[in-house]
Design a protein around this motif. Structure first.
Motif, PDB file in Angstrom:
ATOM      1  N   GLU A 162      -1.251 -88.412  -1.769  1.00 25.17           N
ATOM      2  CA  GLU A 162      -1.842 -87.144  -1.872  1.00 25.17           C
ATOM      3  C   GLU A 162      -1.215 -86.880  -0.519  1.00 25.17           C
ATOM      4  O   GLU A 162      -1.836 -85.448  -0.671  1.00 25.17           O
ATOM      5  CB  GLU A 162      -3.435 -88.166  -0.465  1.00 25.17           C
ATOM      6  N   ASP A 163      -0.836 -87.080   0.045  1.00 23.20           N
ATOM      7  CA  ASP A 163       0.253 -86.083   0.937  1.00 23.20           C
ATOM      8  C   ASP A 163       0.804 -84.593  -0.083  1.00 23.20           C
ATOM      9  O   ASP A 163       0.912 -83.600   0.662  1.00 23.20           O
ATOM     10  CB  ASP A 163       1.474 -86.374   1.269  1.00 23.20           C
ATOM     11  N   LEU A 164       0.534 -84.357  -0.979  1.00 22.10           N
ATOM     12  CA  LEU A 164       1.497 -83.509  -2.219  1.00 22.10           C
ATOM     13  C   LEU A 164       0.018 -82.393  -1.848  1.00 22.10           C
ATOM     14  O   LEU A 164       0.296 -81.092  -2.023  1.00 22.10           O
ATOM     15  CB  LEU A 164       1.477 -83.581  -3.817  1.00 22.10           C
ATOM     16  N   LYS A 165      -0.883 -82.656  -2.377  1.00 23.74           N
ATOM     17  CA  LYS A 165      -1.927 -82.172  -2.066  1.00 23.74           C
ATOM     18  C   LYS A 165      -2.414 -81.563  -1.141  1.00 23.74           C
ATOM     19  O   LYS A 165      -3.212 -79.860  -0.643  1.00 23.74           O
ATOM     20  CB  LYS A 165      -3.398 -83.452  -2.155  1.00 23.74           C
ATOM     21  N   VAL A 166      -2.495 -82.765   0.052  1.00 29.15           N
ATOM     22  CA  VAL A 166      -2.235 -81.210   1.719  1.00 29.15           C
ATOM     23  C   VAL A 166      -0.746 -80.777   2.006  1.00 29.15           C
ATOM     24  O   VAL A 166      -1.494 -79.565   2.344  1.00 29.15           O
ATOM     25  CB  VAL A 166      -2.236 -83.087   2.563  1.00 29.15           C
ATOM     26  N   ASP A 167      -0.236 -80.571   0.857  1.00 26.42           N
ATOM     27  CA  ASP A 167       1.540 -79.844   0.985  1.00 26.42           C
ATOM     28  C   ASP A 167       0.791 -78.680   0.649  1.00 26.42           C
ATOM     29  O   ASP A 167       0.516 -77.820   1.434  1.00 26.42           O
ATOM     30  CB  ASP A 167       2.287 -80.240   0.763  1.00 26.42           C
ATOM     31  N   ALA A 168      -0.158 -78.502  -0.764  1.00 28.12           N
ATOM     32  CA  ALA A 168      -0.233 -77.657  -1.167  1.00 28.12           C
ATOM     33  C   ALA A 168      -1.177 -76.894  -0.387  1.00 28.12           C
ATOM     34  O   ALA A 168      -1.311 -75.615  -0.565  1.00 28.12           O
ATOM     35  CB  ALA A 168      -0.640 -77.700  -3.112  1.00 28.12           C
ATOM     36  N   GLN A 169      -2.734 -77.530  -0.274  1.00 30.24           N
ATOM     37  CA  GLN A 169      -3.771 -77.333   0.654  1.00 30.24           C
ATOM     38  C   GLN A 169      -2.809 -76.360   1.959  1.00 30.24           C
ATOM     39  O   GLN A 169      -3.517 -75.303   1.997  1.00 30.24           O
ATOM     40  CB  GLN A 169      -4.445 -78.390   1.063  1.00 30.24           C
ATOM     41  N   TYR A 170      -2.504 -76.953   2.343  1.00 34.28           N
ATOM     42  CA  TYR A 170      -1.605 -75.970   3.755  1.00 34.28           C
ATOM     43  C   TYR A 170      -1.308 -74.826   3.624  1.00 34.28           C
ATOM     44  O   TYR A 170      -0.728 -73.784   3.674  1.00 34.28           O
ATOM     45  CB  TYR A 170      -0.630 -77.445   3.830  1.00 34.28           C
ATOM     46  N   GLU A 171      -0.004 -74.840   2.103  1.00 36.82           N
ATOM     47  CA  GLU A 171       1.189 -74.218   1.979  1.00 36.82           C
ATOM     48  C   GLU A 171      -0.402 -73.266   1.565  1.00 36.82           C
ATOM     49  O   GLU A 171      -0.337 -71.577   2.133  1.00 36.82           O
ATOM     50  CB  GLU A 171       1.393 -74.499   0.540  1.00 36.82           C
ATOM     51  N   SER A 172      -1.459 -72.836   0.713  1.00 40.64           N
ATOM     52  CA  SER A 172      -2.292 -71.861   0.708  1.00 40.64           C
ATOM     53  C   SER A 172      -2.777 -70.688   1.305  1.00 40.64           C
ATOM     54  O   SER A 172      -3.056 -70.372   1.737  1.00 40.64           O
ATOM     55  CB  SER A 172      -2.972 -72.592  -0.692  1.00 40.64           C
ATOM     56  N   ILE A 173      -3.499 -72.346   2.607  1.00 42.48           N
ATOM     57  CA  ILE A 173      -4.133 -71.534   4.073  1.00 42.48           C
ATOM     58  C   ILE A 173      -3.186 -70.850   4.528  1.00 42.48           C
ATOM     59  O   ILE A 173      -3.793 -70.117   4.775  1.00 42.48           O
ATOM     60  CB  ILE A 173      -4.536 -73.654   5.394  1.00 42.48           C
ATOM     61  N   MET A 174      -1.932 -71.261   4.945  1.00 43.72           N
ATOM     62  CA  MET A 174      -1.078 -70.313   5.559  1.00 43.72           C
ATOM     63  C   MET A 174      -1.123 -69.250   5.048  1.00 43.72           C
ATOM     64  O   MET A 174      -1.145 -67.710   5.619  1.00 43.72           O
ATOM     65  CB  MET A 174       0.513 -70.611   5.295  1.00 43.72           C
ATOM     66  N   ARG A 175      -0.451 -69.164   4.324  1.00 39.36           N
ATOM     67  CA  ARG A 175      -0.711 -67.493   2.926  1.00 39.36           C
ATOM     68  C   ARG A 175      -1.872 -66.302   2.903  1.00 39.36           C
ATOM     69  O   ARG A 175      -2.190 -65.595   3.613  1.00 39.36           O
ATOM     70  CB  ARG A 175      -0.605 -67.080   0.830  1.00 39.36           C
TER      71      ARG A 175
END
Lengths: 241, 294
Positions: A162-175
């Motif tokens: 699930e950490d993959l999803k967390v990382d993807a979400q984090y990157e999206s938020i940062m953008r």
């Protein structure tokens, strides 16, 4: 909980009790850290001042349990010289509580950001995505603690992924937050606080993954740190015996 | 059946041994053997034990033991009392020959030569395979004579000067020279327990053996003397193949490179020591080394 048989079959009753006590305290620490994170998220998302204060002033309790558990593990190492699964258990506990303490620190940081936002115009910062990330990370932490409590490798692998999803979400938020700052430069201070909070949540995801890795280490005797998810799943599926 | 372990050596199962499955056959027919580190270990093995069984009268004490003991390494034998580890150790220099009503089946080879071949001179064998016992047992003679006795008996020296050198070299290698060089004429029994044990080790190495068997060599010693013996074992492995029986699991973990776990006459598991003590393969091993009810 971990299969009780594992800790009740030593010839030394005191040893059984010591190990059980350590595990119970790890779970208590996990529960406390979960609560800290939940409060921090409410403080951040809902602007709840009291919760923010609770988190910031409550971190010492997490630290205290870490110190207490370190001491108990040191006693076990010195007095029992554990081997095999007992040794792996103590190592897994020592590693897991370090991650839990750091998760507590990240929770405290989020609490501070929430309080800081309350001092400013917090409405200027977009919060909905962070709220979603917080929910995801909270679920991951709970899953990791459940997997640790039961020493369930299958669940550990699922949660770690699930950490993959967390990382993807984090990157999206940062953008999105970067864009938001471009569009509304006045909101930079608030957005920065949200960015730091998102960063903390992302780190909590990483640490929850670490806890899952210790479950694989305890059960299978395999060190899956710094490996791919596929390799972790493979090691977790393999029979140690 | 026997399962090959990824970290080398083999892991056996008592129940399957009881089905009279010869481990050696499995090893030979196992296709993975070529790519397995066990193959390398086997090539460097000093002692090869094949299907060794032992009976005291009608009571079987060892069941089809198969072990490849690597050269210039320390191999520890662990297991509960009566598991057969000391019986096994005594097979390696044929000490069991001296016990009445013992029957041995199977074979042990030293450097690929059977030690149970009828042509083997047992006295000669024991000069190649020395032994150190639980309780220090110096001869009731001087320190010097304790060391000099066997080389003289085996005709290893031709002059007094040569013998002096050998005594000094042996005592140095056993880490005892500094402590006794000024009292070589003192009785061996006048030394402390730890010194007596090192004297026995010096006595064993004076005949330049290949293998040294140690049967709980430090169990009668205090922690400091034990540490000295363990340090000595670590130094000796550069020159000798050492097989040590110990009840002290931490000692096995500290001094050995490989460990075999014996239980009720079977070798349950044989592996490199780190693996055996952190991730044992067999539940019986796990139960024993973690102090659980077996």
């Amino acid at each position: 909980m971990v299969d009780k048989k594992s800790f009740t079959q030593h010839i030394s009753q005191q040893y059984n009790e010591d190990l059980e006590h350590i595990l119970n305290r790890v779970m208590a620490m996990g529960g406390l850290v979960e609560q800290q994170l939940a409060d921090a998220l409410i403080a951040l998302v809902e602007g709840d001042n009291q919760r923010g204060e609770t988190v910031v002033t409550g971190d010492y309790k997490v630290n205290a349990i870490e110190v207490e558990l370190d001491e108990q593990c040191t006693h076990i190492l010195a007095r029992r010289q554990p081997a095999a699964s007992d040794l792996r258990l103590i190592l897994a506990v020592i590693k897991a509580i370090t991650d839990l303490e750091r998760i507590g620190d990240e929770g405290e940081r989020i609490g501070r950001m929430a309080l800081h936002l309350l001092e400013n115009d917090r409405q200027r910062g977009p919060m909905s995505e962070v709220e979603a990330l917080g929910g995801q990370v909270k679920g991951m932490l709970r899953g990791a603690l459940d997997a640790f409590a039961r020493m369930d490798v299958d669940q550990a692998v699922r949660v770690a992924q699930e950490d993959l999803k967390v990382d993807a979400q984090y990157e999206s938020i940062m953008r999105h937050l970067m864009k938001h700052m471009e569009q509304d430069p006045q909101a930079v201070p608030q957005v920065m606080d949200i960015m730091w909070s998102a960063r903390s949540l992302e780190r909590i995801g990483d640490r929850a993954r670490n806890i899952c890795e210790y479950v694989v280490y305890f059960v299978r005797g395999k060190d899956v740190r710094h490996t791919s998810y596929e390799q972790m799943a493979e090691e977790a599926a393999g029979d140690r015996r | 059946m026997t399962i090959k372990g990824e970290s080398g050596m083999y892991r056996g199962d008592a129940a399957e041994y009881a089905g009279n499955v010869a481990l050696g056959n499995h090893q030979a027919s196992d296709e993975t053997v070529e790519t397995n580190p066990a193959a390398e270990a086997a090539q460097a093995s000093k002692l090869r034990v094949q299907d060794l069984s032992l009976w005291y009268g009608d009571t079987q004490a060892l069941f089809d033991v198969n072990l490849d003991i690597p050269e210039r390494e320390v191999t520890a034998l662990i297991g509960p009392s009566g598991c057969g580890k000391s019986s096994f150790l005594r097979c390696i220099n044929r000490m069991n020959d001296l016990v009445p009503n013992v029957t041995i089946r199977g074979d042990i080879s030293l450097d690929a030569e059977s030690i149970y071949d009828p042509s083997v001179d047992v006295v000669q064998l024991r000069s190649h395979v020395g032994m150190v016992f639980q309780k220090p047992n110096p001869f009731p003679k001087s320190v010097y004579e304790n060391i000099a006795y066997a080389p003289r008996l085996h005709g290893l020296v031709s002059s007094r000067a040569e013998l002096d050198d050998l005594v000094e070299k042996s005592l140095k290698r056993a880490g005892l020279w500094r402590e006794v060089s000024d009292r070589l004429d003192a009785p061996g029994t006048a030394l402390s327990g730890g010194q007596q044990q090192r004297l026995c080790i010096a006595r064993a190495i004076a005949v330049d053996p290949d293998v040294i068997l140690m049967d709980e060599p430090a169990s009668a010693l205090d922690p400091l003397a034990t540490a000295t013996i363990e340090e000595l074992i670590d130094e000796l492995k550069a020159h000798y193949t050492i097989v040590i029986v110990t009840h002290n699991l931490q000692q096995a973990a500290r001094v050995s490179g490989y460990t075999a776990f014996f239980h009720m006459g079977y070798v349950i598991e044989y592996n490199d020591t780190t693996t055996l003590f952190t991730t044992p393969y067999e539940q019986k091993t796990e139960d024993y080394i973690t102090g659980r009810y077996g």
